[in-house]
Design a protein around this motif. Structure first.
Motif, mmCIF file in Angstrom:
data_model
loop_
_atom_site.group_PDB
_atom_site.id
_atom_site.type_symbol
_atom_site.label_atom_id
_atom_site.label_comp_id
_atom_site.label_asym_id
_atom_site.label_seq_id
_atom_site.Cartn_x
_atom_site.Cartn_y
_atom_site.Cartn_z
ATOM 1 N N GLN B 109 3.581 2.721 -0.654
ATOM 2 C CA GLN B 109 4.588 2.438 0.031
ATOM 3 C C GLN B 109 5.677 2.364 -1.364
ATOM 4 O O GLN B 109 5.062 1.528 -2.212
ATOM 5 N N ILE B 114 8.857 -0.751 1.625
ATOM 6 C CA ILE B 114 8.068 -2.107 1.945
ATOM 7 C C ILE B 114 8.999 -3.126 2.457
ATOM 8 O O ILE B 114 8.752 -3.940 2.998
ATOM 9 N N GLY B 143 17.453 -9.878 -8.512
ATOM 10 C CA GLY B 143 17.798 -8.943 -9.720
ATOM 11 C C GLY B 143 17.017 -7.548 -9.839
ATOM 12 O O GLY B 143 16.722 -7.073 -10.580
ATOM 13 N N LEU B 144 16.881 -6.853 -8.538
ATOM 14 C CA LEU B 144 16.414 -5.410 -8.634
ATOM 15 C C LEU B 144 17.384 -4.406 -9.056
ATOM 16 O O LEU B 144 18.477 -5.081 -7.348
ATOM 17 N N ALA B 145 18.298 -3.446 -9.257
ATOM 18 C CA ALA B 145 19.023 -2.176 -9.133
ATOM 19 C C ALA B 145 18.320 -1.632 -7.769
ATOM 20 O O ALA B 145 17.075 -1.286 -7.825
ATOM 21 N N ASN B 147 18.784 1.432 -7.398
ATOM 22 C CA ASN B 147 17.790 2.810 -7.851
ATOM 23 C C ASN B 147 15.912 2.254 -7.968
ATOM 24 O O ASN B 147 15.589 3.543 -7.596
ATOM 25 N N SER B 150 13.827 4.164 -4.081
ATOM 26 C CA SER B 150 12.920 5.272 -4.072
ATOM 27 C C SER B 150 11.432 4.858 -5.523
ATOM 28 O O SER B 150 10.503 5.640 -4.944
ATOM 29 N N ARG B 151 11.115 3.787 -5.422
ATOM 30 C CA ARG B 151 9.804 3.959 -7.049
ATOM 31 C C ARG B 151 9.210 3.132 -5.615
ATOM 32 O O ARG B 151 9.092 2.449 -5.303
ATOM 33 N N TYR B 152 7.888 3.664 -6.602
ATOM 34 C CA TYR B 152 6.391 3.006 -6.280
ATOM 35 C C TYR B 152 6.142 1.860 -7.014
ATOM 36 O O TYR B 152 6.749 1.640 -8.283
ATOM 37 N N HIS B 154 3.668 0.837 -8.775
ATOM 38 C CA HIS B 154 3.197 0.329 -10.119
ATOM 39 C C HIS B 154 4.121 0.879 -11.261
ATOM 40 O O HIS B 154 3.592 0.750 -12.069
ATOM 41 N N GLU B 155 5.147 1.520 -10.635
ATOM 42 C CA GLU B 155 6.019 1.707 -11.826
ATOM 43 C C GLU B 155 7.310 0.934 -12.586
ATOM 44 O O GLU B 155 8.037 0.507 -12.916
ATOM 45 N N GLN B 160 8.559 -8.098 -12.357
ATOM 46 C CA GLN B 160 9.814 -7.214 -11.100
ATOM 47 C C GLN B 160 8.992 -6.724 -9.448
ATOM 48 O O GLN B 160 9.322 -7.104 -8.572
ATOM 49 N N ARG B 163 9.189 -9.566 -7.747
ATOM 50 C CA ARG B 163 11.017 -9.811 -7.418
ATOM 51 C C ARG B 163 10.634 -8.945 -6.078
ATOM 52 O O ARG B 163 11.219 -9.572 -4.650
ATOM 53 N N ARG B 168 11.145 -8.822 -0.302
ATOM 54 C CA ARG B 168 10.177 -8.867 0.647
ATOM 55 C C ARG B 168 10.037 -9.724 2.074
ATOM 56 O O ARG B 168 10.152 -9.796 3.121
#
Lengths: 321, 347
Positions: B109, B114, B143-145, B147, B150-152, B154-155, B160, B163, B168
């Motif tokens: 996801q 998520i 504290g997350l942007a 963008n 669309s990221r997963y 594991h990235e 983070q 966070r 969630r």
């Protein structure tokens, strides 16, 4: 008060930093990453080249085969009883078989049948096996008493299939249905069912104990949705790898069944297993007759195995960066 | 007012064995009679060593494991008695942050899906765009942007990911968040960031936390009230500063004395309480006081036979020890004092 504002500023700055890191690039899903890794793996590459060549030959075989594979064009030149065979020469690159047919043409057209059996048998085994295993796995994962009972019934049936050697199942089925190409497909396919069923069920059970399933439960996601959208998709990796590996097994088993005489009885449609069976009688006089189909089977199976192993490696979470 | 109340909560896991038919041959007493209450807007810290049942307790509150007996009252409703669907609908009010930030996020996801999942199953937000606005807001809060959408998982880095886990839980606008070892999987530098974030969110949204941890410094940093667990039971409960200043239960004393003090003079001078042996098996807990097998102040008879109640010894300070007052007054000598004096411990 200042302390609080300071913290808020820090969070803002952090957000800014994470934003700048790699611009507005789309996230790469696991599937895409796996594929990327697969493309860089020499194992996958060599497997893909072999499989690709095999597929290519199988598709174009009827158009490039120099002669009619079933026609005994040089029947007088070969006398197997007197140990007279014809080896490779200008007009027959692979020589002639024991009935004076062009060996190269038979090999090429044989590739097509072997591939057809391999693919159809694997698809059959995969579909039936994954359905049984998926139902059993879903039933257990739902966590109800009837689910566990349903699972027990399905799995004992699978265990029974597993207890009988695959080739014996295949031979029994072939014996009932009579020798033909579809018989070989069904026989080889059904022999693969228990492997797929067990694999998918086991994989689903493992996933159903994972933390993200617990997290989804805590979130308030209903159990059926958890099974459908979390457990099942995450369990498919090993099953797909197994399918690739099974293609190799299926080709070998199909050859074995043809060798035992359960394949297509029509001599005009050659396949490698039957060719091997024919060549066996002349193993002393003309060992090369057996070598061509045997080597072809080995190389093809190797190609699929390499591809499957490479897929498994690139899907393995432990190898992820 | 307390938003969450646990009353004599027990979680026992059956131990099954058998070749053909499963037989229950015993029970693991993971949580064995815990009563506590968490005040609205405050943080209750639960500490204890591995295997003491603190994680199981957290999961039992959310009914992620089956409750054997006892009550979990959330705003007066007993969660233990609710049907599956009734409980499911209440889950948006009680959320959880997990220990393993990567393992608790579905690798397939992306962040948007998520965070959207909880909103979807609780029917929050009219449209996809509506939900997206809410998700972006929440991500900013932690504290997350945007963008990241669309990221997963594991990235992202460990901090983070945690966070994302917090976002969630937060996106459902819960009243209570249970944090199960929220920072133990993170680097020390990141731990502080995440703890500060949790505190900040608490003051912004008036959240109530039940924080489960084994790190005493973490718990002290974040908690108002701390409960110490040992072998499925609560042995001591007090305000955070009170507990650190004046630990009364022998187990708490030992735990706190294991924390090094960054001053060599004080560190050398202070008494270190050593507790011998391992945690007894929770499938056959010791009779009487659970801690009597390892307690340096153990007294004959009573400690072996009678299980001490959690009783209020000082205002807001509850201890489950028969001799808390005597130990505090120095009337009882500990065996570890003998050890410190040079007598070798029995092998």
């Amino acid at each position: 008060m200042t302390l609080g504002t300071d913290r808020v500023n820090k969070v803002d700055r952090l957000a800014e930093l994470t934003a700048r890191r790699d611009g507005d690039a789309e996230g790469a899903s696991l599937l895409r990453e796996t594929f990327g890794r697969l493309r860089r793996s020499p194992m996958a590459l060599s497997g893909a080249v072999i499989v690709g060549a095999f597929l290519f030959v199988a598709v174009i075989a009827p158009f490039v085969a120099p002669y009619e594979p079933g026609a005994q064009l040089w029947g007088r030149e070969v006398m197997p009883n007197q140990n007279v065979f014809v080896g490779p020469r200008a007009e027959n690159w692979f020589g002639l078989d024991h009935l004076g047919r062009d060996q190269l043409s038979r090999m090429l057209v044989g590739a097509r049948n072997s591939l057809l059996v391999g693919v159809v048998a694997t698809l059959l085994g995969f579909t039936v096996g994954a359905m049984l295993g998926g139902v059993a796995g879903a039933a257990v994962s739902l966590g109800r008493a009837w689910g566990r009972r349903l699972d027990a019934v399905i799995m004992r049936f699978i265990d029974m299939m597993l207890a009988i050697p695959a080739l014996l199942i295949a031979v029994s089925i072939a014996a009932i249905l009579g020798p033909s190409l579809p018989t070989v497909m069904v026989a080889v396919g059904l022999a693969q069912v228990p492997i797929f069923a067990r694999l998918l069920r086991g994989s689903m059970l493992a996933q159903s104990h994972s933390d993200y399933v617990l997290a989804a439960t805590a979130l308030g996601v209903r159990r059926p949705r958890i099974v459908r959208s979390h457990i099942l998709p995450n369990s498919l990796g090993p099953v797909i790898v197994q399918a690739t590996l099974t293609l190799a097994t299926a080709i070998i088993e199909a050859a074995a069944l043809s060798y035992l005489g359960f394949g297509n009885p029509d001599p005009a449609t050659p396949d490698w297993g039957a060719m091997l069976a024919d060549a066996q009688r002349f193993l002393v006089g003309a060992p090369e007759l057996a070598m061509y189909p045997a080597v072809a089977i080995i190389i093809t199976a190797l190609g699929f195995t390499l591809l499957g192993e490479a897929m498994r490696e690139s899907l393995d979470p432990k190898l992820r960066k | 007012m307390s938003v969450l109340e646990l009353e004599d909560l027990k979680v026992h896991f059956p131990i099954r064995s058998g070749v053909v038919f499963d037989r229950t041959v015993g029970h693991v007493h993971a949580v064995d009679g815990v009563s506590l209450s968490v005040e609205t807007g405050s943080t209750y810290g639960l500490v204890g060593e591995s295997g003491c049942g603190k994680t199981t307790l957290g999961r039992a509150v959310l009914r992620l494991v089956d409750i054997t007996s006892g009550h979990v009252r959330f705003e007066g409703t007993d969660l233990a008695g609710l049907s599956g669907e009734e409980m499911r609908r209440r889950r948006s009010r009680l959320q959880m942050v997990f220990q393993d930030p990567l393992g608790s996020l579905d690798p397939r996801q992306n962040v948007e899906s998520i965070l959207a999942e909880g909103l979807e199953v609780h029917g929050i937000g009219q449209s996809r765009a509506d939900r997206r606005t809410k998700i972006v807001d929440t991500l900013e809060r932690v504290g997350l942007a945007s963008n990241a959408l669309s990221r997963y998982p594991h990235e992202f880095s460990g901090g983070q990911r945690q966070r994302i886990g917090i976002a969630r839980a937060l996106v459902l606008e819960p009243d209570v968040i249970i944090c199960d070892e929220p920072v133990s999987a993170l680097d020390v530098s990141v731990q502080a960031q995440v703890l500060n974030l949790l505190e900040e969110l608490q003051s912004a949204f008036g959240l109530t936390y039940l924080v489960i941890a084994h790190d005493l410094a973490v718990v002290r940093h974040i908690s108002d009230v701390i409960g110490v667990m040992y072998l499925g039971g609560l042995v001591e409960e007090a305000g955070a500063d009170e507990l650190y200043a004046d630990p009364m239960h022998p187990y708490t004393k030992a735990l706190l004395s294991a924390v090094p003090i960054p001053d060599p003079v004080v560190e050398d001078a202070r008494e270190q309480i050593l507790i011998p042996g391992d945690l007894p098996s929770p499938s056959s807990p010791p009779s009487g006081c659970r801690f009597h097998t390892r307690c340096p102040w153990r007294q004959p008879e009573r400690c072996d036979t009678e299980r001490p109640e959690l009783r209020e010894v000082a205002p807001g300070h509850r201890v489950a020890c028969h001799y808390a007052e005597e130990i505090r007054a120095g009337e009882l000598r500990s065996r570890s004092a003998d050890v410190a004096a040079g007598t070798p411990p029995p092998a």
